[in-house]
Design a protein around this motif. Structure first.
Motif, PDB file in Angstrom:
ATOM      1  N   VAL A  48       0.832  -1.197   0.000  1.00  0.00           N
ATOM      2  CA  VAL A  48       0.000   0.000   0.000  1.00  0.00           C
ATOM      3  C   VAL A  48       0.869   1.251   0.000  1.00  0.00           C
ATOM      4  CG1 VAL A  48      -1.517   1.391   1.465  1.00  0.00           C
ATOM      5  CG2 VAL A  48      -2.088  -0.977   1.003  1.00  0.00           C
ATOM      6  N   GLN A  49       1.905   1.263   0.811  1.00  0.00           N
ATOM      7  CA  GLN A  49       2.798   2.416   0.838  1.00  0.00           C
ATOM      8  C   GLN A  49       3.523   2.584  -0.491  1.00  0.00           C
ATOM      9  OE1 GLN A  49       4.893   1.191   4.422  1.00  0.00           O
ATOM     10  NE2 GLN A  49       4.182   3.055   5.442  1.00  0.00           N
ATOM     11  N   MET A  50       3.952   1.484  -1.083  1.00  0.00           N
ATOM     12  CA  MET A  50       4.662   1.554  -2.357  1.00  0.00           C
ATOM     13  C   MET A  50       3.786   2.158  -3.448  1.00  0.00           C
ATOM     14  SD  MET A  50       6.229  -1.522  -4.699  1.00  0.00           S
ATOM     15  CE  MET A  50       4.602  -1.872  -5.419  1.00  0.00           C
ATOM     16  N   VAL A  51       2.525   1.709  -3.537  1.00  0.00           N
ATOM     17  CA  VAL A  51       1.617   2.209  -4.569  1.00  0.00           C
ATOM     18  C   VAL A  51       1.198   3.652  -4.279  1.00  0.00           C
ATOM     19  CG1 VAL A  51      -0.690   1.930  -5.580  1.00  0.00           C
ATOM     20  CG2 VAL A  51       0.780  -0.076  -5.226  1.00  0.00           C
ATOM     21  N   ASN A  52       0.764   3.918  -3.058  1.00  0.00           N
ATOM     22  CA  ASN A  52       0.243   5.240  -2.721  1.00  0.00           C
ATOM     23  C   ASN A  52       1.322   6.312  -2.686  1.00  0.00           C
ATOM     24  OD1 ASN A  52      -2.047   3.739  -2.398  1.00  0.00           O
ATOM     25  ND2 ASN A  52      -2.543   4.500  -0.364  1.00  0.00           N
ATOM     26  N   ALA A  53       2.586   5.901  -2.603  1.00  0.00           N
ATOM     27  CA  ALA A  53       3.670   6.880  -2.596  1.00  0.00           C
ATOM     28  C   ALA A  53       3.760   7.637  -3.912  1.00  0.00           C
ATOM     29  CB  ALA A  53       5.001   6.187  -2.315  1.00  0.00           C
ATOM     30  N   GLU A  54       3.360   7.009  -5.004  1.00  0.00           N
ATOM     31  CA  GLU A  54       3.469   7.618  -6.326  1.00  0.00           C
ATOM     32  C   GLU A  54       2.353   8.660  -6.516  1.00  0.00           C
ATOM     33  OE1 GLU A  54       5.813   6.985  -8.556  1.00  0.00           O
ATOM     34  OE2 GLU A  54       6.753   5.161  -7.763  1.00  0.00           O
ATOM     35  N   ARG A  55       2.743   9.921  -6.672  1.00  0.00           N
ATOM     36  CA  ARG A  55       1.746  10.980  -6.850  1.00  0.00           C
ATOM     37  C   ARG A  55       0.809  10.702  -8.026  1.00  0.00           C
ATOM     38  NH1 ARG A  55       3.853  16.219  -4.571  1.00  0.00           N
ATOM     39  NH2 ARG A  55       6.052  15.969  -4.060  1.00  0.00           N
ATOM     40  N   ILE A  56       1.317  10.053  -9.062  1.00  0.00           N
ATOM     41  CA  ILE A  56       0.581   9.913 -10.303  1.00  0.00           C
ATOM     42  C   ILE A  56      -0.654   9.024 -10.172  1.00  0.00           C
ATOM     43  CG2 ILE A  56       1.799   7.887 -11.248  1.00  0.00           C
ATOM     44  CD1 ILE A  56       1.917   9.518 -13.936  1.00  0.00           C
ATOM     45  N   VAL A  57      -0.713   8.190  -9.134  1.00  0.00           N
ATOM     46  CA  VAL A  57      -1.870   7.296  -9.027  1.00  0.00           C
ATOM     47  C   VAL A  57      -3.164   8.058  -8.746  1.00  0.00           C
ATOM     48  CG1 VAL A  57      -0.503   5.284  -8.325  1.00  0.00           C
ATOM     49  CG2 VAL A  57      -1.526   6.764  -6.573  1.00  0.00           C
ATOM     50  N   VAL A  58      -3.070   9.315  -8.292  1.00  0.00           N
ATOM     51  CA  VAL A  58      -4.301  10.074  -8.063  1.00  0.00           C
ATOM     52  C   VAL A  58      -5.040  10.334  -9.372  1.00  0.00           C
ATOM     53  CG1 VAL A  58      -3.390  11.152  -5.974  1.00  0.00           C
ATOM     54  CG2 VAL A  58      -3.231  12.375  -8.154  1.00  0.00           C
TER      55      VAL A  58
ATOM     56  N   ILE B 232      -5.074   0.519  -8.074  1.00  0.00           N
ATOM     57  CA  ILE B 232      -4.252  -0.532  -8.684  1.00  0.00           C
ATOM     58  C   ILE B 232      -4.187  -0.341 -10.189  1.00  0.00           C
ATOM     59  CG2 ILE B 232      -4.140  -3.008  -9.161  1.00  0.00           C
ATOM     60  CD1 ILE B 232      -5.158  -3.491  -6.320  1.00  0.00           C
ATOM     61  N   ALA B 233      -5.334  -0.037 -10.806  1.00  0.00           N
ATOM     62  CA  ALA B 233      -5.361   0.161 -12.257  1.00  0.00           C
ATOM     63  C   ALA B 233      -4.441   1.312 -12.660  1.00  0.00           C
ATOM     64  CB  ALA B 233      -6.787   0.431 -12.722  1.00  0.00           C
ATOM     65  N   ALA B 234      -4.488   2.423 -11.932  1.00  0.00           N
ATOM     66  CA  ALA B 234      -3.649   3.577 -12.271  1.00  0.00           C
ATOM     67  C   ALA B 234      -2.172   3.255 -12.087  1.00  0.00           C
ATOM     68  CB  ALA B 234      -4.044   4.776 -11.410  1.00  0.00           C
ATOM     69  N   TYR B 235      -1.836   2.587 -10.994  1.00  0.00           N
ATOM     70  CA  TYR B 235      -0.427   2.228 -10.765  1.00  0.00           C
ATOM     71  C   TYR B 235       0.082   1.344 -11.889  1.00  0.00           C
ATOM     72  CZ  TYR B 235       3.800   0.707  -8.321  1.00  0.00           C
ATOM     73  OH  TYR B 235       5.112   0.456  -7.979  1.00  0.00           O
ATOM     74  N   GLU B 236      -0.742   0.404 -12.310  1.00  0.00           N
ATOM     75  CA  GLU B 236      -0.297  -0.515 -13.358  1.00  0.00           C
ATOM     76  C   GLU B 236      -0.184   0.176 -14.715  1.00  0.00           C
ATOM     77  OE1 GLU B 236      -1.352  -4.905 -11.788  1.00  0.00           O
ATOM     78  OE2 GLU B 236      -2.787  -4.046 -13.208  1.00  0.00           O
ATOM     79  N   ARG B 237      -1.017   1.176 -14.966  1.00  0.00           N
ATOM     80  CA  ARG B 237      -0.930   1.879 -16.247  1.00  0.00           C
ATOM     81  C   ARG B 237       0.223   2.873 -16.280  1.00  0.00           C
ATOM     82  NH1 ARG B 237      -5.350   0.901 -19.468  1.00  0.00           N
ATOM     83  NH2 ARG B 237      -3.774   1.163 -21.114  1.00  0.00           N
ATOM     84  N   PHE B 238       0.510   3.519 -15.145  1.00  0.00           N
ATOM     85  CA  PHE B 238       1.499   4.592 -15.132  1.00  0.00           C
ATOM     86  C   PHE B 238       2.874   4.192 -14.605  1.00  0.00           C
ATOM     87  CE2 PHE B 238      -2.504   7.194 -14.591  1.00  0.00           C
ATOM     88  CZ  PHE B 238      -2.484   7.708 -15.878  1.00  0.00           C
ATOM     89  N   VAL B 239       2.932   3.134 -13.801  1.00  0.00           N
ATOM     90  CA  VAL B 239       4.203   2.770 -13.166  1.00  0.00           C
ATOM     91  C   VAL B 239       4.672   1.386 -13.617  1.00  0.00           C
ATOM     92  CG1 VAL B 239       5.474   2.588 -10.984  1.00  0.00           C
ATOM     93  CG2 VAL B 239       3.588   4.222 -11.188  1.00  0.00           C
ATOM     94  N   ARG B 240       4.028   0.347 -13.138  1.00  0.00           N
ATOM     95  CA  ARG B 240       4.364  -1.016 -13.557  1.00  0.00           C
ATOM     96  C   ARG B 240       3.235  -1.955 -13.197  1.00  0.00           C
ATOM     97  NH1 ARG B 240       5.486  -4.756  -9.668  1.00  0.00           N
ATOM     98  NH2 ARG B 240       6.059  -3.985  -7.584  1.00  0.00           N
TER      99      ARG B 240
END
Length: 282
Positions: A9-19, A125-133
């Protein structure tokens, strides 16, 4: 690079772009008539630019406090959410889908809380996977399990929030199939305010990009429910855009990519085991 001891949760939410995935979550939430009624009658986000920005800032701040803040900050954020929920209650003025006029709604309703939580986790989760990995199946399940700690912060009994990606998908599929979700004229009006929020003229290009990006992030079923036009050419352009965003994002320094609280937490003490936190857009 994030420490291996960090929670998912911290790893995913740390990325500003997931908003940027929150538009997907909000449109899924508004497809539930009781959620739409609560937003229409008790939220000011659609009134003007500054109301929308204040609500967005409050939501981001709550997520940051719940995910990375010390216990006192997390408790304060949770208390603010609970106070806000206490004001959101009423009755449907008109029949909506399978819900007759007069149906009571409350932001404290466990079923509605679970729907908001489910769609938020799915969109994050969808945003993290589209923008990060892309996450592994095990990482997806761990995110869902850790995110269910919101039961503690909202004072709810254990077990009413989904704890695996399979449960997330099952809950969304069931809501689609049993008639719970319906896009009404009110829902479309609210969705328009999400996709094209009130803005001064000089923000028009950014708002157009936000609308296009949000529509592109939607699953096919939700895009169809809102009758949002999306062509094969749009899809090709969207994938090229995502590729460029991922390439640029992966090369940015942590001070740009991550929230200040995330960088502080990374270098400091981690939350106690079992106390992992995740924020929920309101």
């Amino acid at each position: 690079m994030m420490r291996e001891s960090w929670s998912i949760v911290q790893m995913v939410n740390a990325e500003r772009i997931v908003v940027l995935g929150w538009g997907r979550a909000i449109l899924a939430q508004l497809a539930h008539p009781l959620v739409a009624a609560g937003v229409a009658e008790h939220s000011s986000f659609a009134c003007d630019t500054w109301s929308a920005l204040r609500r967005f800032r409050a939501t981001v701040d709550a997520m940051r406090a719940l995910t990375f803040g010390p216990p006192q900050a997390a408790r304060a954020a949770a208390a603010r959410i609970i106070r806000t929920h206490a004001r959101v209650q009423g009755r449907l003025r008109e029949p909506s889908g399978r819900f007759p006029a007069g149906t009571r709604y409350s932001a404290h309703d466990p079923a509605l809380l679970a729907w908001v939580h489910t769609t938020t986790v799915e969109a994050m989760i969808a945003a993290y996977e589209r923008f990060v990995r892309v996450l592994t199946p095990e990482e997806r399940d761990r995110y869902c399990q850790e995110a269910s700690a919101m039961e503690f912060w909202l004072g709810r009994p254990s077990g009413y929030l989904p704890r695996s990606w399979g449960e997330i998908e099952e809950k969304i599929t069931r809501a689609r199939q049993d008639g719970t979700l319906v896009v009404t004229p009110l829902t479309r009006q609210l969705a328009d305010s999400v996709l094209s929020p009130p803005h001064p003229w000089w923000l028009a290009p950014s708002v157009r990009f936000w609308r296009w990006l949000t529509i592109g992030l939607l699953p096919d079923w939700l895009r169809a429910a809102y009758d949002l036009t999306w062509s094969a050419r749009d899809d090709e352009r969207f994938e090229r855009c995502l590729g460029a965003i991922r390439w640029i994002w992966s090369r940015l320094p942590a001070i740009v990519r991550t929230w200040p609280e995330a960088r502080s937490a990374q270098s400091g003490a981690l939350p106690p085991e079992g106390m992992t936190r995740v924020g929920v857009p309101r």
